[in-house]
Design an enzyme around this catalytic site. Structure first.
Site, PDB file in Angstrom:
ATOM      1  N   LYS A   1       9.977 -21.542   5.296  1.00 43.84           N
ATOM      2  CA  LYS A   1      10.308 -21.392   3.874  1.00 43.84           C
ATOM      3  C   LYS A   1       9.775 -22.574   3.044  1.00 43.84           C
ATOM      4  O   LYS A   1       9.241 -22.382   1.949  1.00 43.84           O
ATOM      5  CB  LYS A   1      11.824 -21.260   3.705  1.00 43.84           C
ATOM      6  CG  LYS A   1      12.369 -19.973   4.317  1.00 43.84           C
ATOM      7  CD  LYS A   1      13.881 -19.999   4.413  1.00 43.84           C
ATOM      8  CE  LYS A   1      14.437 -18.738   5.035  1.00 43.84           C
ATOM      9  NZ  LYS A   1      15.835 -18.847   5.427  1.00 43.84           N
TER      10      LYS A   1
ATOM     11  N   ASP B   1      12.767 -21.734  10.872  1.00 42.98           N
ATOM     12  CA  ASP B   1      12.953 -20.838   9.725  1.00 42.98           C
ATOM     13  C   ASP B   1      12.877 -21.631   8.411  1.00 42.98           C
ATOM     14  O   ASP B   1      12.174 -21.234   7.469  1.00 42.98           O
ATOM     15  CB  ASP B   1      14.307 -20.131   9.863  1.00 42.98           C
ATOM     16  CG  ASP B   1      14.596 -19.219   8.697  1.00 42.98           C
ATOM     17  OD1 ASP B   1      13.961 -18.164   8.588  1.00 42.98           O
ATOM     18  OD2 ASP B   1      15.455 -19.577   7.861  1.00 42.98           O
TER      19      ASP B   1
ATOM     20  N   GLU C   1       9.794 -12.454  -2.508  1.00 45.42           N
ATOM     21  CA  GLU C   1      10.974 -13.200  -3.003  1.00 45.42           C
ATOM     22  C   GLU C   1      12.028 -13.402  -1.917  1.00 45.42           C
ATOM     23  O   GLU C   1      12.622 -14.481  -1.802  1.00 45.42           O
ATOM     24  CB  GLU C   1      11.582 -12.441  -4.189  1.00 45.42           C
ATOM     25  CG  GLU C   1      12.680 -13.169  -4.901  1.00 45.42           C
ATOM     26  CD  GLU C   1      12.223 -14.504  -5.483  1.00 45.42           C
ATOM     27  OE1 GLU C   1      12.581 -15.533  -4.895  1.00 45.42           O
ATOM     28  OE2 GLU C   1      11.503 -14.520  -6.502  1.00 45.42           O
TER      29      GLU C   1
ATOM     30  N   LYS D   1       9.163 -14.539   6.216  1.00 44.76           N
ATOM     31  CA  LYS D   1       8.610 -15.892   5.963  1.00 44.76           C
ATOM     32  C   LYS D   1       7.732 -16.377   7.086  1.00 44.76           C
ATOM     33  O   LYS D   1       6.755 -17.095   6.867  1.00 44.76           O
ATOM     34  CB  LYS D   1       9.727 -16.897   5.690  1.00 44.76           C
ATOM     35  CG  LYS D   1      10.823 -16.941   6.731  1.00 44.76           C
ATOM     36  CD  LYS D   1      11.950 -16.068   6.298  1.00 44.76           C
ATOM     37  CE  LYS D   1      12.878 -15.722   7.435  1.00 44.76           C
ATOM     38  NZ  LYS D   1      14.201 -15.389   6.970  1.00 44.76           N
TER      39      LYS D   1
ATOM     40  N   GLY E   1      21.890 -12.380   4.588  1.00 45.47           N
ATOM     41  CA  GLY E   1      22.829 -11.252   4.524  1.00 45.47           C
ATOM     42  C   GLY E   1      22.150 -10.044   3.905  1.00 45.47           C
ATOM     43  O   GLY E   1      21.202 -10.174   3.128  1.00 45.47           O
TER      44      GLY E   1
HETATM   45  P1  NDP Z   1      16.718  -6.927  12.052  1.00 47.06           P
HETATM   46  O1  NDP Z   1      16.414  -7.369  13.430  1.00 47.06           O
HETATM   47  O2  NDP Z   1      18.112  -6.617  11.679  1.00 47.06           O
HETATM   48  O3  NDP Z   1      15.857  -5.644  11.718  1.00 47.06           O
HETATM   49  C1  NDP Z   1      14.496  -5.488  11.986  1.00 47.06           C
HETATM   50  C2  NDP Z   1      14.209  -4.016  12.181  1.00 47.06           C
HETATM   51  O4  NDP Z   1      12.808  -3.836  12.238  1.00 47.06           O
HETATM   52  C3  NDP Z   1      14.766  -3.462  13.496  1.00 47.06           C
HETATM   53  O5  NDP Z   1      16.085  -3.035  13.363  1.00 47.06           O
HETATM   54  C4  NDP Z   1      13.811  -2.308  13.749  1.00 47.06           C
HETATM   55  O6  NDP Z   1      14.168  -1.238  12.932  1.00 47.06           O
HETATM   56  C5  NDP Z   1      12.500  -2.791  13.162  1.00 47.06           C
HETATM   57  N1  NDP Z   1      11.604  -3.357  14.191  1.00 47.06           N
HETATM   58  C6  NDP Z   1      11.437  -4.640  14.498  1.00 47.06           C
HETATM   59  N2  NDP Z   1      10.502  -4.766  15.446  1.00 47.06           N
HETATM   60  C7  NDP Z   1      10.075  -3.512  15.724  1.00 47.06           C
HETATM   61  C8  NDP Z   1       9.098  -2.973  16.599  1.00 47.06           C
HETATM   62  N3  NDP Z   1       8.369  -3.755  17.397  1.00 47.06           N
HETATM   63  N4  NDP Z   1       8.912  -1.647  16.624  1.00 47.06           N
HETATM   64  C9  NDP Z   1       9.635  -0.846  15.828  1.00 47.06           C
HETATM   65  N5  NDP Z   1      10.574  -1.304  14.961  1.00 47.06           N
HETATM   66  C10 NDP Z   1      10.773  -2.612  14.933  1.00 47.06           C
HETATM   67  O7  NDP Z   1      16.079  -8.020  11.096  1.00 47.06           O
HETATM   68  P2  NDP Z   1      16.506  -8.383   9.610  1.00 47.06           P
HETATM   69  O8  NDP Z   1      16.704  -7.145   8.818  1.00 47.06           O
HETATM   70  O9  NDP Z   1      17.575  -9.397   9.644  1.00 47.06           O
HETATM   71  O10 NDP Z   1      15.209  -9.144   9.127  1.00 47.06           O
HETATM   72  C11 NDP Z   1      14.069  -8.451   8.658  1.00 47.06           C
HETATM   73  C12 NDP Z   1      13.158  -9.474   7.982  1.00 47.06           C
HETATM   74  O11 NDP Z   1      13.852 -10.047   6.885  1.00 47.06           O
HETATM   75  C13 NDP Z   1      12.744 -10.649   8.867  1.00 47.06           C
HETATM   76  O12 NDP Z   1      11.444 -11.025   8.550  1.00 47.06           O
HETATM   77  C14 NDP Z   1      13.721 -11.736   8.482  1.00 47.06           C
HETATM   78  O13 NDP Z   1      13.216 -13.018   8.713  1.00 47.06           O
HETATM   79  C15 NDP Z   1      13.865 -11.454   7.012  1.00 47.06           C
HETATM   80  N6  NDP Z   1      15.065 -11.959   6.379  1.00 47.06           N
HETATM   81  C16 NDP Z   1      16.294 -11.666   6.910  1.00 47.06           C
HETATM   82  C17 NDP Z   1      17.426 -12.094   6.284  1.00 47.06           C
HETATM   83  C18 NDP Z   1      18.782 -11.791   6.805  1.00 47.06           C
HETATM   84  O14 NDP Z   1      19.758 -12.262   6.209  1.00 47.06           O
HETATM   85  N7  NDP Z   1      18.931 -11.035   7.879  1.00 47.06           N
HETATM   86  C19 NDP Z   1      17.342 -12.893   5.053  1.00 47.06           C
HETATM   87  C20 NDP Z   1      16.007 -13.110   4.559  1.00 47.06           C
HETATM   88  C21 NDP Z   1      14.923 -12.667   5.223  1.00 47.06           C
HETATM   89  P3  NDP Z   1      14.956   0.037  13.479  1.00 47.06           P
HETATM   90  O15 NDP Z   1      16.205  -0.535  14.092  1.00 47.06           O
HETATM   91  O16 NDP Z   1      15.189   0.826  12.259  1.00 47.06           O
HETATM   92  O17 NDP Z   1      14.074   0.696  14.479  1.00 47.06           O
HETATM   93  N1  HSE Z   2      18.158 -16.657   9.401  1.00 47.17           N
HETATM   94  C1  HSE Z   2      17.966 -16.959   8.042  1.00 47.17           C
HETATM   95  C2  HSE Z   2      19.059 -17.914   7.580  1.00 47.17           C
HETATM   96  C3  HSE Z   2      18.008 -15.696   7.216  1.00 47.17           C
HETATM   97  O1  HSE Z   2      19.997 -18.144   8.332  1.00 47.17           O
HETATM   98  O2  HSE Z   2      18.956 -18.455   6.489  1.00 47.17           O
HETATM   99  C4  HSE Z   2      17.497 -15.907   5.858  1.00 47.17           C
HETATM  100  O3  HSE Z   2      16.144 -16.153   5.845  1.00 47.17           O
END
Ligand code: NDP
Ligand code: HSE
Length: 439
Positions: A205, A201, A129, A105, A302
């Site tokens: 949204k 955040d 989404e 987002k 999540g």
């Molecule tokens: P995480 O921090 O858990 O995961 C992001 C992953 O992206 C890292 O583990 C890494 O992968 C990779 N990454 C990030 N930056 C770099 C970099 N500079 N170089 C290489 N790899 C990188 O984040 P989330 O999964 O929680 O979130 C991902 C997206 O989803 C975000 O935009 C977040 O706002 C969105 N989101 C998250 C939600 C949630 O509940 N967590 C809900 C809704 C949206 P690896 O470890 O494999 O190298």
């Molecule tokens: N950090 C965000 C939240 C994840 O707490 O709602 C979902 O976008």
């Protein structure tokens, strides 16, 4: 039919969740889509994790640029988060003719106009989404389900972490820092949790939803942000005694003068459905002219709920890949030529009712002076209660106002704070009745 090949950027919470959902529900997804979804390649810095999470045939790389350029990849799923490398990767992928699914987002609220414009030039789709309210299909509802309506307003609990913190504090009296740590451990919080608690955040949204609802470009700079970190538990308690709950709401509303776009703690009557959305759950209330009020509820964060939305986007794009580009659903719900900037109202121009808490000398005439200053600014009082004496001679006064323009309440507060009998800055929290409006 040939499987659709996806390339996933990042195997963090959502990336691993998406691979897990695609593996676990592969048969059901193929039954709906009519073809398989193949995780062709993933970019991760953790090859061991990739081997544990992915099928053996999935290619694993630590070079994300090789994913966005790979000739076999149809859809790039960006799950890195942030705006630096993610923006570069998404633009590069679009330039290479890849369709995009993202949960990011921040990226869309800040760079959405650039991304959608390039996507239109390159005839590719960008679906997001999961970027708003995690697993709730609110983007689909705004973009397609409510097409027949003029949308009037949206109000949502759209940050799971803040809602989780407010709920735990209210129900269990837990300390702010402990609950935040718990939310981080559960994978709800953003990489930088200040984004959650300071309203950024939710701001990202509501900015995206505002653009979809009113046919404007995304305009995060116009969004007012106020988080929950300065909330005093006394105000949560007093609000409750008066029949209200305090929630962090994202609000956007179309008025005759322009569009309101804001995030702040808000008192809402406890009888409203939104007031009873607790824990990490999110809910979005949309008020529209034909359908009236609709409410969308579900897990806002999540791994699996968010992955559910990511996979729905992958399926949507896979269905539309061969559709005539003119017949695809526009990125921002309105035809690109019809997306028009509109006047965005400053906070001084918005209309709301207010909760005020004043600490003042406990002596005759104080309430009268405060009431007079409110009246001078044309602010009408709905209720005024003295909450008792907190120190020997200091009383706490809680005031609920009727609806007024914010400029007026700010002037009245400034005047109240100048009274000799008033101590401490006045606490001000906005209130929303969330009555369905007519027609
Ligand atoms: P995480 O921090 O858990 O995961 C992001 C992953 O992206 C890292 O583990 C890494 O992968 C990779 N990454 C990030 N930056 C770099 C970099 N500079 N170089 C290489 N790899 C990188 O984040 P989330 O999964 O929680 O979130 C991902 C997206 O989803 C975000 O935009 C977040 O706002 C969105 N989101 C998250 C939600 C949630 O509940 N967590 C809900 C809704 C949206 P690896 O470890 O494999 O190298
Ligand atoms: N950090 C965000 C939240 C994840 O707490 O709602 C979902 O976008």
């Amino acid at each position: 039919m040939k499987p659709v090949n996806i390339g996933i950027l990042g195997l963090g919470t959502v990336g691993s969740g998406a691979v897990g959902v695609l593996r676990k529900n592969a048969a059901e997804i193929s039954r709906r889509l009519g073809r398989d979804v193949n995780v062709f390649i993933v970019s991760t810095r953790d090859a061991e994790k990739a081997r544990a999470v992915c099928d053996t045939h999935t290619l694993v790389t630590n070079d994300p640029f090789s994913v966005v350029k790979h000739p076999e990849v149809d859809i790039v799923v960006e799950l890195f988060g942030g705006t630096e490398i993610a923006r570069e990767l998404v633009l590069e992928a679009i330039n290479n003719g890849k369709h995009i699914v993202t949960a990011n987002k921040k990226l869309l609220a800040e760079y959405g106009n650039e991304i959608f414009s390039l996507a239109e030039q390159k005839n590719v789709m960008v679906q997001f989404e999961a970027a708003v309210a995690g697993g709730i299909p609110i983007i689909k509802a705004l973009r397609e389900g409510l097409t027949a309506n003029n949308i009037k307003s949206i109000a949502g609990i759209i940050n799971g972490t803040s809602n989780f913190i407010l709920t735990e504090m209210r129900e269990k009296g837990s300390a702010f820092a402990d609950v935040l740590k718990q939310a981080q451990e559960l994978g709800y919080a953003e990489a930088d949790p200040t984004f959650d608690i300071e309203g950024h955040d939710a701001g990202h949204k509501i900015t995206i939803m505002s653009a979809l609802a009113f046919g404007t470009p995304v305009n995060f700079k116009a969004c007012y942000l106020e988080g929950i970190s300065k909330l005093d538990s006394r105000d949560i308690k007093y609000a409750e005694e008066l029949g209200y709950r305090v929630k962090l709401l994202g609000i956007t509303r179309k008025t005759d003068k322009g569009i309101e776009l804001r995030v702040h703690p808000t008192l809402i009557p406890e009888c409203r459905l939104l007031a009873n959305v607790n824990g990490v759950m999110n809910a979005v209330r949309v008020d529209a002219d034909m359908v009236g009020e609709t409410l969308y509820y579900g897990a806002g964060a999540g791994a699996l709920p968010t992955a559910s939305a990511v996979v729905a986007d992958i399926v949507d794009i896979s269905r539309l890949i061969t559709a005539d580009t003119g017949n695809r659903v526009p990125h921002l719900a309105f035809q690109p030529s019809q997306v028009k900037a509109q006047n965005m109202l400053s906070m001084d121009e918005i209309t709301s009712s207010y909760y005020l808490r004043v600490q003042a000398k406990d002596e005759p005439g104080v309430l009268g002076q405060i009431a007079n200053l409110l009246a001078e600014e044309n602010v009408s009082i709905e209720a005024l209660i003295q909450k008792g004496v907190i120190k020997q001679t200091i009383a706490e006064i809680v005031i609920l106002t009727h609806s007024t323009v914010e400029k007026n309440i700010k002037k009245a507060i400034a005047a109240i704070e100048c009274l000799d009998c008033v101590y401490e800055p006045v606490v001000m929290i906005r209130m929303e009745s969330l009555h369905a409006s007519n027609g």
